[in-house]
Structure formats: C-alpha cells, structure tokens
Scaffold this motif. Structure first.
Motif, PDB file in Angstrom:
ATOM      1  N   GLY A 163       0.779  -1.225   0.000  1.00 12.39           N
ATOM      2  CA  GLY A 163       0.000   0.000   0.000  1.00 12.39           C
ATOM      3  C   GLY A 163       0.808   1.272   0.000  1.00 12.39           C
ATOM      4  N   ARG A 652       2.669   3.838   9.685  1.00  3.82           N
ATOM      5  CA  ARG A 652       1.992   2.805   8.910  1.00  3.82           C
ATOM      6  C   ARG A 652       2.238   1.455   9.586  1.00  3.82           C
ATOM      7  NH1 ARG A 652       0.588   2.479   3.354  1.00  3.82           N
ATOM      8  NH2 ARG A 652       1.416   4.577   3.153  1.00  3.82           N
ATOM      9  N   ARG A 677      -2.884   0.211   7.843  1.00  4.27           N
ATOM     10  CA  ARG A 677      -3.458   1.456   8.343  1.00  4.27           C
ATOM     11  C   ARG A 677      -2.336   2.476   8.457  1.00  4.27           C
ATOM     12  NH1 ARG A 677      -7.516   3.883  11.243  1.00  4.27           N
ATOM     13  NH2 ARG A 677      -6.901   5.293  12.914  1.00  4.27           N
ATOM     14  N   ASN A 693      -6.125   6.474   7.600  1.00  3.71           N
ATOM     15  CA  ASN A 693      -6.631   5.631   6.526  1.00  3.71           C
ATOM     16  C   ASN A 693      -6.442   4.167   6.886  1.00  3.71           C
ATOM     17  OD1 ASN A 693      -7.473   4.616   4.013  1.00  3.71           O
ATOM     18  ND2 ASN A 693      -5.372   4.643   3.243  1.00  3.71           N
ATOM     19  N   THR A 694      -7.486   3.392   6.696  1.00  3.43           N
ATOM     20  CA  THR A 694      -7.437   1.941   6.866  1.00  3.43           C
ATOM     21  C   THR A 694      -7.890   1.302   5.565  1.00  3.43           C
ATOM     22  OG1 THR A 694      -7.922   2.093   9.226  1.00  3.43           O
ATOM     23  CG2 THR A 694      -8.292  -0.039   8.158  1.00  3.43           C
ATOM     24  N   SER A 695      -7.082   0.389   5.053  1.00  2.00           N
ATOM     25  CA  SER A 695      -7.441  -0.257   3.797  1.00  2.00           C
ATOM     26  C   SER A 695      -6.847  -1.655   3.758  1.00  2.00           C
ATOM     27  CB  SER A 695      -6.958   0.572   2.603  1.00  2.00           C
ATOM     28  OG  SER A 695      -7.471   0.047   1.390  1.00  2.00           O
ATOM     29  N   TYR A 696      -7.133  -2.362   2.683  1.00  2.00           N
ATOM     30  CA  TYR A 696      -6.637  -3.723   2.523  1.00  2.00           C
ATOM     31  C   TYR A 696      -6.736  -4.109   1.059  1.00  2.00           C
ATOM     32  CZ  TYR A 696     -11.624  -4.802   2.386  1.00  2.00           C
ATOM     33  OH  TYR A 696     -12.959  -4.826   2.049  1.00  2.00           O
ATOM     34  N   ARG A 719      -9.059  -4.521  -4.148  1.00  3.93           N
ATOM     35  CA  ARG A 719      -8.444  -3.497  -3.313  1.00  3.93           C
ATOM     36  C   ARG A 719      -9.536  -2.738  -2.609  1.00  3.93           C
ATOM     37  NH1 ARG A 719      -6.002   1.377  -6.239  1.00  3.93           N
ATOM     38  NH2 ARG A 719      -8.135   2.076  -5.968  1.00  3.93           N
ATOM     39  N   THR A 722      -9.753   3.428   0.129  1.00  2.06           N
ATOM     40  CA  THR A 722      -8.628   4.087   0.772  1.00  2.06           C
ATOM     41  C   THR A 722      -8.851   5.594   0.743  1.00  2.06           C
ATOM     42  OG1 THR A 722      -6.204   4.312   0.786  1.00  2.06           O
ATOM     43  CG2 THR A 722      -7.290   4.217  -1.359  1.00  2.06           C
ATOM     44  N   ASN A 723      -8.057   6.335   1.518  1.00  4.47           N
ATOM     45  CA  ASN A 723      -8.214   7.787   1.546  1.00  4.47           C
ATOM     46  C   ASN A 723      -6.931   8.458   2.006  1.00  4.47           C
ATOM     47  OD1 ASN A 723      -9.275   6.795   4.415  1.00  4.47           O
ATOM     48  ND2 ASN A 723      -8.537   8.897   4.659  1.00  4.47           N
ATOM     49  N   ASN A 724      -6.800   9.741   1.672  1.00  2.45           N
ATOM     50  CA  ASN A 724      -5.774  10.587   2.272  1.00  2.45           C
ATOM     51  C   ASN A 724      -6.455  11.825   2.829  1.00  2.45           C
ATOM     52  OD1 ASN A 724      -6.274  12.273   0.059  1.00  2.45           O
ATOM     53  ND2 ASN A 724      -4.440  11.616  -1.056  1.00  2.45           N
ATOM     54  N   ASP A 728     -11.069  10.476  -1.010  1.00  2.00           N
ATOM     55  CA  ASP A 728     -11.520   9.112  -0.712  1.00  2.00           C
ATOM     56  C   ASP A 728     -11.601   8.337  -2.028  1.00  2.00           C
ATOM     57  OD1 ASP A 728     -11.923   9.432   2.080  1.00  2.00           O
ATOM     58  OD2 ASP A 728     -13.795  10.494   1.675  1.00  2.00           O
TER      59      ASP A 728
END
Length: 815
Positions: A163, A652, A677, A693-696, A719, A722-724, A728
């Motif tokens: 990521g 991270r 994350r 941000n939390t993603s996978y 995927r 996700t965001n910054n 988003d």
C-alpha cells in the motif's frame, strides 16, 4: 526418454575414442520424486568438463560420453550437489540412482517446496518466479508485477508495496534505464516474458540502496544457464488490437554464455475518465464543471537485451550486456467539458482535443567482473553501468466552444524534451568465515543528471502566429549524486541465523533553471534553484529462528530514505487539462523511515503459510495535495494545481498473509491478504492535511488441470477503499482468466487469456476541500482478450521447476 548430451569443448587429445552410453535417474531425497532438469556433467582427470546434459520429466538421463575416466556431478539449484568420482566409463553403463537433498546449510535461505514449485524465503527477501502464471502471457512487466504478493499496480500504472507507493524498482540488483530511473512508464512497454523472477524485499539488507521507504522490487531478467543452444519465441494477438513478438536465445559452452531477449510490440489501449468539479463560494456551489474524457492510446515499441558472459577461468568471468529500448507512442484524448451556474443552468460547452506523440530511446551498457576465490562463496564483484535515456513528447491541443455559440479557440503546442544520463560504479566483496558465517563490504556510486526542456507556445488568436508562453516554458536541470559504502556480517548458530549491516550514504541534490530560458527566481511562491546535501546512516538487522525444519520466525529492522525525483521538484507546471496542472516543489526534503517486520512461516505436506506483521514510521513523508492557484483559464475557470509536500510524519502498520495449497496434482490454490493502516500529520499554507486511513487488498488464484492436459487459471484481485487528507477512493475488483495447452510434444504452448474479465478495473474517487469538490472515475484500459503461441527449442518447459537461474522462485505461490 533421455536427454540430448551437450558438448562443452574439444576432446583432450587427438585420439578417436569410442562413445559410450551413460544413463541413470535422479530423485528428490525429500519426496522421492523424479527431478526434471537436474544437471549432469562429466569432468575428465585434467579437470575439464567434457560433456553434460539434463534429466527429462522422469528424472532420467542418457548421455553419450567418450570412453574414459570421469567425475560425474549431479546438480540442481538449492540442492546439495553429488559427485561420483573415478568412474571408468569404457562401455554402456547404468549409474546408481542419485538422490539430491536440499541445501539446509545455506545461510540466509529457507526453501519451501510444494509439488513441482518452490518459494525461497531469505533473511531479507522473498523470491517469486512468474513463469507459470498463464495470465501474464503476452502481458507487460507492469501487468506481471500486479500478480506478485504484497504488490499492487494502480489503474494508471503506479506501483505500491504493501500500500506504500514509495517503492524502489531495481533491474538485476541495480537502478536501470530499463525501469525508467524511478518512472514506471517503461515497465508498461516491456514484455513480461523478459522476466526470470521478482524479488520482493520488504526488509532490505545493507547491500541494497537505502532508497525506497516501502522496500525494493528487484526484477531479474532472463539469462539461461542450461548448456548448449536453447531458447523460445512467443507471438501474441489481442483485442482491442495488440500484437507482439518476443524471442530469447541462449548459447552456453565451457568458455562463454551468450544471451539475448528481443521483443516488438504494437498495442492499442482505449480508456475513459469522468470528472465532476464543483467550485464553492461561502459553502455554496457557484460553478459546476463536468469533464468526460476518452483515451485512444497507441504504443509501439522495440527492445533488446544482448549480453555475453566470458569465463576467464573456472572461477572468474566477465559479463558485458547492452540494452536498447525504442518507443513510438501516439495518444489521442478527447475532453468534453460543460459548465453550469449556481442554479444548474448551462453556461458553456467546449471540446478539447489533445494529440500527444512520444518518442523514447533508452540505451544501457553494463559490465560485470566476478572472481570466486573458492567454492565456499569467497568472491569479489565489480560492476559498471552507463545509461542514456531521451524522451521527446509533443502535445497539440485544440479547443472548440460549442455552446452558447460555435467558436474556435487558440491552439496550444507544447514540446517537452527530457534527457537522463546515469553512471553507476559498484564493488562488492564477500568473505565466508568458517562453516556458517559470512562478511560482506562494498561501495556504490550513482551519478544522475536529468534535463527537462519544455517549450509551450499558443496561438495569439485562432489561426494566428504561435507565441511563447513564458509561464510554462523553461529548461530545468536536476542532479542526484549518491555515494555509499556498506558492511554486513551474518552467522548461523544452530537454529538461529542473523544478518546485521550498516550503510552510509552521502547525497547531493541540485536543481537549476537555464537563465536564458526563463527570467525568474520564483514560480508560484516556490524558489527555483537549490543545492543541498544529506548524510545518513542506515542500519539493518534480520533474524531467523527455525522452530523446526518446517517452521520459522523472522524479524527485520531497517532504516530507509525517500529522495525527491526530478519531476517532483521541477517548479514549472505541466498540464493534464487547461484547469488542472501538476507542479513540482523544489523545497521537498528527503523523507526518512524506520521499519520493523515480524514474519512467520509454516509448512505442511500440501499447505504453506507465510505471514508478517509490520510497522513503519516516516518523517517528512511526501503527500500530494490539491489547491487552487488563484488564477483562472481564459474561459474564467479556476486553475487547480496538484503539489507534492513534506508532511511532518506518517505512521503505517499492517498485517499480511499468503497461503499455497495443493490438494491434488490437478488443482493448485493460493491467495494473499494485506491489511494496513496509516496515520499522517502535517499542514501546508495554514491547512491541516493530517489524515487516517485503513485499507486492505486481497488476491486469489486457482489453477486447474483439465482433461487433455489443458490448464485453466483464474486470478482475482480486490483493493479495498482508501483515503488521504483530501481524497476518498473506492474499492475496485478485477478478474483475469487464462487457458493453456501444450502441443507439439510439449515443445510449444498455445494460450488464451482475458484481462479484467468484467471490465471493472475503474478507479473512483472523491476530493473535498473548503473551496472545491471533485468526483471522478478513471479507467486506464478496458477489458482485453489475448491469444498467444510459444515455441521452445532445446528448452522444454523449464519453468516447471522454478527456472534454472541462480535463485528459483515460486510462480504458483504469488498468484
């Protein structure tokens, strides 16, 4: 079926000796299964290799040998070799069966084996072979990387590791013009067939560059080691129209090894995008701009990599190789724009057409010297590399107003010429100490210069003369010089292994504008010229503890750096549309990161599990933000710029796991999952850009052997969202499908694959700021269907056992 013997050189004397037939079998000692492509060589009493060959699918060999007395050596990568000495071969003979055992004493290395595949897990990296991934047939290197665990490739080709987009791309262990010196564009033009394997290095040791806070992807190109003349050729044809022809050939004797991979490509890549931009006044929508884009890309390319390894002695060799890449691309973008007022009433409609042509020429010359003082790994290597890359890009932008009345607007003509030169020198020394210890030391220097010459002209009025746009025209020179020295020491005590190292790097970054090209020191409040130096110490530590022969735990620590690249520091804007620009930031400082990685590996008879937990803290991390420039287009549309900045910190952490399961010979399943994350903090121009941000992402693959020996493979990738700080991005899913069938006595393969089966690989994102909002969709390339044909000579399907390179890989494991 026996193998064909391969002559290494002339007979030691002028006497005519009778040929005798020598045969036998080679087995895997762990599984008692036949070993295909094990090497069998015959050495006479003078120490000269006379002939040799490789075993067939049944592990059998049948080699014609001149009568005499020989030492017969049996080898396979990552196995302990065995030698039968003083074999008097005076008549046809069957030698005893040979069982090869895995090399359990190899420092830094754990071999995981399942059916006919393997994954190599070392103290500082994992190695994957992509040769059996059916979905990469006829694909590019960028496509192939998208199937490697821990790696994601965005819809526009951006590569990320776990990521994190700050990943260092190396070719054969070094920065290279083949990878575009940090840009991933070149990887979208090279055929996947050029790759031998991919090394995923999430905890790099001190021998590697400290560049890349996410880690390193090291792409190893093919250089066949099988004796004699061998190779393969592949042709492919697809819809939308894509075609290619790639061939590789290898000739090896006892004195030299000549290798070449050459490919040509013709590819059309249609795509599309949609943008809805809302500009706010006192919190209310004052102006809405809708953009619909249609892309028609045409990529034409040629590449060749030619080299020769010459063996000065049985311990010393010199390798010279040259790489050439030619690109001739033509992209057409149609942009349909509609403006609406606060009440939703239409204000204006425009059509913008951009024709972009791009010509690329990359040349790279590499020299390598290696001497092995003994067979225990005591060696010295010296490398030199020179690379030159030139890219000429021209964009002709025509714009027409279609509402409220038809009007032709002035045409823009933007010409960008970019040249890159890089010199690299490297020395590495390895000294084994005792049975399990090893000392290493080395130096690397890289000296790179990038000159970007941008000339922007615009008609004074439609059909009128073109005038120079001083706000966009410039000549910018960027230099990056890095000198580094390192040392590291590794040892193994019983079940415990460690590798500790320290690297020192001195960096000098310089940027300057040609005084004749522009008369300014400041662009949009950003200073132009700079000359900065940085010194850094980068310690590394990698530990492994073997719980048993099927289970181990690893722990890694490393410190890394992220240096700004040329485009990121060039303050003069480049335009993707009239109202959207990208501007580099000369004030960017390098980012530094400390990373920890705790891994666990467990093997069962038919199941293999790899997993890790990781944490990273980065200071002065890079973040790309969007903000209004305060300027408007000639049509009154606010101009928004995208700008990279340094945030104060970025934390991270995450978890990843991979599973390989072979429940039957006809079925192979594997999958991987990565959860991460990050929390960033920082502000710019009084605006807080901190974000959480939390993603996978997850991928899975199923490979099934159907009746009539037809292979069917399905790959799926998802995927998560996700965001910054500002944007988003929604999740996306894609599915690839492939079929393969061996023909012509298994010397050829015909394949059919579908990339993005459901046409779902679309990036959808939403940006929210106090002054504007943006909702967008972007599809880089639509679904593609590809038919390929591969023919091998004197090679068979060598990828079936993970390849014949210095390091094998696990092509099934990566998905």
């Amino acid at each position: 079926m026996g193998v064909t013997s391969i002559a290494f050189g002339q007979r030691p004397d002028n006497q005519i000796k009778r040929e005798v037939s020598v045969n036998g079998k080679v087995f895997d000692a762990d599984t008692n299964t036949p070993m295909e492509y094990a090497t069998v060589s015959f050495t006479d009493q003078a120490g000269k290799i006379v002939t040799g060959g490789i075993t067939d699918q049944k592990g059998e060999y049948n080699i014609e040998v001149p009568s005499g007395t020989y030492s017969v050596k049996f080898e396979f990568i990552s196995y302990e070799p065995k030698t039968l000495t003083n074999q008097k071969l005076i008549s046809d003979i069957t030698l005893p069966n040979i069982s090869l055992e895995t090399d359990s004493q190899a420092l830094n290395e754990v071999i995981v084996r399942a059916e006919t595949t393997e994954v190599q897990v070392r103290l500082d990296k994992k190695i994957y072979n992509i040769g059996k991934d059916l979905t990469t047939s006829g694909a590019t290197v960028s496509d192939a990387l998208s199937n490697v665990p821990s790696v994601t490739v965005d819809v526009d080709g951006a590569i990320a590791l776990r990521g994190n987009g700050n990943v260092r791309i190396l070719i054969n262990g070094r920065p290279s013009a083949i990878a575009g010196f940090g840009s991933t564009d070149a990887l979208q033009q090279l055929p996947a067939e050029a790759i031998e394997r991919v090394e995923v290095i999430t905890s790099p040791s001190a021998r590697y560059d400290a560049e890349g806070t996410a880690g390193i992807l090291n792409i190893i190109l093919r250089k066949e080691k099988t004796l004699g003349l061998n190779g393969q050729i592949q042709a492919n044809y697809g819809v939308p129209l894509q075609s290619g022809l790639t061939g590789n050939i290898n000739l090896r004797t006892d004195k030299f090894n000549i290798f070449n991979t050459t490919g040509i490509r013709y590819r059309q890549s249609p795509g599309n995008a949609f943008f809805r931009n809302e500009f706010l006044e006192d919190g209310n929508v004052d102006l809405t701009v809708l953009e619909n884009r249609e892309y028609e890309r045409l990529n034409r390319g040629f590449n060749t990599n030619l080299g020769m390894e010459y063996f000065l002695s049985d311990k010393t060799s010199v390798t010279a190789s040259a790489f050439l890449r030619l690109g001739d691309d033509e992209d057409m973008t149609d942009n349909f724009t509609d403006d609406f007022g606060p009440d939703g009433a239409p204000l204006e409609s425009r059509t913008r057409t951009e024709l972009e042509t791009e010509e690329d020429t990359s040349f790279q010359l590499s020299l390598n010297y290696i001497t092995k003082f003994n067979e225990d790994g005591h060696e010295l290597t010296v490398d030199f590399q020179w690379a030159d890359d030139e890219e000429t890009e021209r964009s002709i932008i025509e714009e027409f107003q279609t509402f409220p009345e038809d009007e032709i607007l002035p045409t823009e003509d933007i010409l960008i010429n970019e040249t890159q030169n890089e010199y690299l020198g490297q020395v590495d020394y390895v000294l084994p100490i005792g049975e399990n210890a090893q000392f290493e030391a080395g130096y690397r220097g890289t000296f790179e210069e990038t000159v970007t010459n941008q000339l922007a002209t615009e008609e004074e009025f439609p059909g009128g003369p073109f005038l120079r746009n001083d706000d966009l025209s410039n000549i910018f020179t960027y230099n990056e010089d890095v000198n580094a020295v390192y040392t590291q020491y590794g040892n193994k005590f019983g079940d415990f292994s460690f590798l500790a190292g320290l690297r020192y790097e001195h960096t000098r970054l310089r940027g300057s504008l040609d005084e004749e090209s522009v008369q300014t020191d400041v662009v949009n409040d950003l200073l132009v010229d700079f000359d900065r130096t940085f010194d850094g110490l980068f310690p590394t530590l990698n530990l492994t503890y073997e719980l048993n022969d099927r289970e181990n735990i690893t722990l890694g620590y490393n410190r890394r750096i992220n240096r700004p690249r040329g485009r990121s520091v060039n303050p003069f804007p480049s335009r993707s549309s009239e109202a959207n620009i990208f501007q580099g930031n000369p004030n960017l400082r390098p980012a530094f990161a400390n990373a920890f990685d705790l891994g666990y590996l467990k093997r069962w008879d038919k199941l293999t599990l790899t997993s890790s937990i990781y944490y990273q803290r980065e200071t002065d991390s890079f973040e790309r933000i969007q903000e209004e420039t305060g300027e408007d287009t000639p049509n009154g549309i606010p101009i928004v710029r995208s700008l990279p900045i340094n945030l104060s910190s970025n934390e991270r952490y995450g978890f990843e796991a991979g599973v390989l399961y072979n429940p039957a010979k006809w079925l192979r399943l594997n999958g991987s999952f990565n959860f991460f994350r990050f929390v960033s903090e920082g502000e710019f121009n009084g605006t807080d850009f901190g974000a959480e941000n939390t993603s996978y992402f997850a991928r899975g693959s199923a490979k099934v052997t159907l009746p009539y020996k037809i292979d069917w493979q399905t790959n799926m990738f998802y995927r998560g969202p996700t965001n910054n700080a500002q944007t988003d991005t929604k999740g996306l899913i894609s599915v690839n499908l492939a079929f393969s069938k061996d023909i012509i006595n298994d010397n050829a393969t015909i394949g059919l694959n579908v990339s993005d089966l459901f046409n779902s690989r679309v990036r959808r994102s939403f940006t929210d700021t106090p002054t504007f909002r943006s909702d967008s969709e972007f599809q880089w390339r639509v679904r593609q269907v590809n038919l390929s044909f591969t023919y091998r000579f004197n090679q068979k399907k060598q990828r079936e056992r993970g390849g014949r390179g210095d390091d094998g890989g696990d092509d099934d494991f990566e998905g």
